[in-house]
Design an enzyme around this catalytic site. Structure first.
Site, PDB file in Angstrom:
ATOM      1  N   CYS A 124      40.836  36.509  38.312  1.00 43.58           N
ATOM      2  CA  CYS A 124      41.165  36.615  40.021  1.00 43.58           C
ATOM      3  C   CYS A 124      41.416  35.116  40.478  1.00 43.58           C
ATOM      4  CB  CYS A 124      39.996  37.386  40.434  1.00 43.58           C
ATOM      5  SG  CYS A 124      40.642  38.183  42.083  1.00 43.58           S
TER       6      CYS A 124
ATOM      7  N   HIS B  31      40.358  42.385  37.726  1.00 43.98           N
ATOM      8  CA  HIS B  31      38.789  42.192  37.145  1.00 43.98           C
ATOM      9  C   HIS B  31      38.909  43.241  35.789  1.00 43.98           C
ATOM     10  CE1 HIS B  31      36.910  39.855  40.125  1.00 43.98           C
ATOM     11  NE2 HIS B  31      37.916  40.409  41.160  1.00 43.98           N
TER      12      HIS B  31
ATOM     13  N   GLU C 227      36.215  43.165  33.922  1.00 49.92           N
ATOM     14  CA  GLU C 227      34.707  43.322  33.788  1.00 49.92           C
ATOM     15  C   GLU C 227      34.312  44.558  34.355  1.00 49.92           C
ATOM     16  OE1 GLU C 227      35.059  40.864  37.491  1.00 49.92           O
ATOM     17  OE2 GLU C 227      36.150  40.891  35.518  1.00 49.92           O
TER      18      GLU C 227
END
Length: 509
Positions: A79, A167, A169
């Site tokens: 990001c 993202h 994660e």
């Protein structure tokens, strides 16, 4: 030397989550502020740049010094990290036509790329940014796009550097863990040997070398962190560990005797200290939440200090500090605003002149539990809900008196027992009962009552930073309410707290 991935933090709310995902892959990693990059020893196998609340176009935007990293070590920008890699090396980042938050479908255009290898041609990802990369520098090649973001993923030709504007994660990125696995195992070549078993072996060995024959004192709370820390230390130094378990008079019903018995069953050298009269006496007439927290913290230090001084030649104070505590203490943006004081033993080192040992300072909460299971600790301790340091003192709104403590202990016991009986306890991250400083009219039999009200609280969370209220079954709530009102003298009304954090906090005080 321990292999590791460095995560450079630019202040993103997701930075800890990146670390947790990397750890799930059995790869050790550390988070460091972008402007405090540690020495790059041979153990560092790769670097991840986190997201950020900043725009790369802001005057105050974080600017890392990557001279020793970029082109030399595998590097992944996430990001903000990806946008910085584009903007800083000749590309262009501009405000997105519309801010991009939420789910998006990623189209993998280069399925042979090392970062995206093995991922489906189309996969769901999570976007969270207001800017977008509109122009990549020379030598950068697009490897994946979404309908709205052309440069969603890229790599730099001729060097091990990648960038992604989503993202991986977060759970909403369905193949995010695969992408991270490609980076840490495939690109960085990590052996994936970070495990609870390896942590226990290495930590016990290091503790023996560090402490030798020195004596160590540890304050036990009955919770997960202090219990796991105690067993690790006990394995390393045996009877040279002195544990102190203080009964503040603000524990749950029978908690002091139950927890003390479980500790002794584990072979710990533990002393129980009943100090309820002191705590309750000092809290008499006090209603302000901060004042109560400070009194409880001060009294704990005094009691613990007196007990520790009675042990001859103690040289170390052990603490159950875990990795999120360490990370927050070196925040990119400085310490957060004080919402409420936290009760811990932070004031003890200055008073006691002891060196500090923190066996768990590398672990997240879920890792602490896994280590505890490896150590064979009783599941009743490992799966206990978090319980505030000030105990019931901050679950009794208004003045804390022995009578009000007794009422809350009874109501809370009914609630906790019911959660376990209905198979709900392990599905809730934290639950508690709050005694409110109001009375209301009720009727029991043919008589009017004017008695107290309790609120039930149950939340789901991963680390306590955010939390959602749990949708407990109506039948369950009806049963608990009925049992509390019928069995606890002094309570005639039960309510359920349906507030999330934020804007509310988990505890009421």
């Amino acid at each position: 030397m321990q292999e590791k991935i460095l995560i450079l933090d630019f202040g993103s709310q997701y930075t800890q989550l990146i670390a947790r995902r990397v750890r799930e892959l059995n790869v050790y990693c550390e988070i460091h502020p972008y402007n405090r990059i540690p020495t790059l020893d041979a153990g560092v196998k790769g670097v991840i740049l986190s997201g950020s609340p900043y725009s790369v176009r802001d005057e105050q935007a974080p600017h890392p010094e990557l001279g020793a990293i970029k082109g030399r070590l595998p590097l992944l920008g996430v990001c903000y990290g990806a946008q910085w890699l584009a903007q800083n090396y000749g590309g262009q980042v501009e405000p997105a036509a519309s801010r991009e938050y939420g789910r998006a479908m990623l189209n993998v255009t280069d399925r042979e790329d090392a970062l995206l290898k093995g991922m489906p041609e189309r996969t769901q990802v999570w976007m969270s940014h207001g800017d977008t990369i509109t122009l990549l520098p020379a030598g950068y090649r697009v490897t994946a796009s979404t309908d709205d973001v052309h440069n969603a993923a890229f790599r730099i030709e001729g060097e091990p550097t990648w960038g992604i504007q989503f993202h991986p994660e977060v759970y909403h990125s369905t193949d995010g863990l695969k992408l991270l696995e490609n980076f840490v195992a495939g690109i960085c070549g990590c052996r994936r040997d970070w495990s609870p078993e390896s942590f226990v072996d290495a930590t016990v060995r290091e503790l023996r070398e560090k402490l030798g024959d020195d004596k160590v004192v540890l304050g036990l709370s009955g919770g997960v962190d202090s219990s796991v820390a105690a067993i690790l230390l006990h394995r390393a130094i045996g009877k040279n560990l002195y544990c102190i378990f203080v009964d503040t008079g603000l524990l749950r019903k029978n908690e002091f005797t139950d927890v003390l018995a479980s500790y002794r069953h584990m072979g710990l050298n533990v002393k129980g200290v009943q100090a309820g009269e002191k705590f309750l006496g000092d809290l008499r007439g006090v209603t302000d939440p901060e004042a109560k927290r400070k009194i409880i913290g001060r009294d704990f230090i005094e009691v613990f200090n007196a007990e520790a001084k009675a042990i001859e030649n103690v040289q170390w104070l052990a603490q159950g500090t875990i990795y999120p505590d360490v990370i927050e203490s070196m925040s990119v943006n400085g310490p957060s605003a004080t919402i409420k004081s936290h009760h811990n033993v932070g004031g003890l080192p200055e008073e006691m002149h002891l060196r500090i040992v923190e066996p768990l300072r590398l672990l997240f909460k879920d890792e602490v539990r896994r280590v505890g299971r490896t150590l064979g600790i009783d599941p009743l301790i490992l799966e206990r809900h978090p319980f505030p340091g000030p105990g019931l003192g901050i679950r009794i709104l208004g003045e804390v008196t022995p009578e009000r403590v007794a009422v809350l202990q009874e109501a809370d016991r009914i609630y906790m027992d019911a959660l376990k009986e209905w198979g709900l306890y392990d599905k809730v991250w934290q639950a508690g009962t709050i005694l409110l400083p109001v009375k209301s009219v009720g009727v029991m039999g043919d008589e009017r009552t004017y008695e107290s009200c309790v609120a039930l609280r149950a939340v789901t969370s991963t680390d306590g930073m955010t939390a959602d209220w749990v949708h407990l079954p109506y039948d369950f709530l009806a049963r608990v309410s009925n049992d509390i009102i019928n069995r606890v003298r002094g309570i005639n009304r039960v309510v359920y707290d349906i507030s999330s954090k934020p804007p509310a906090t988990i505890e009421w005080e």
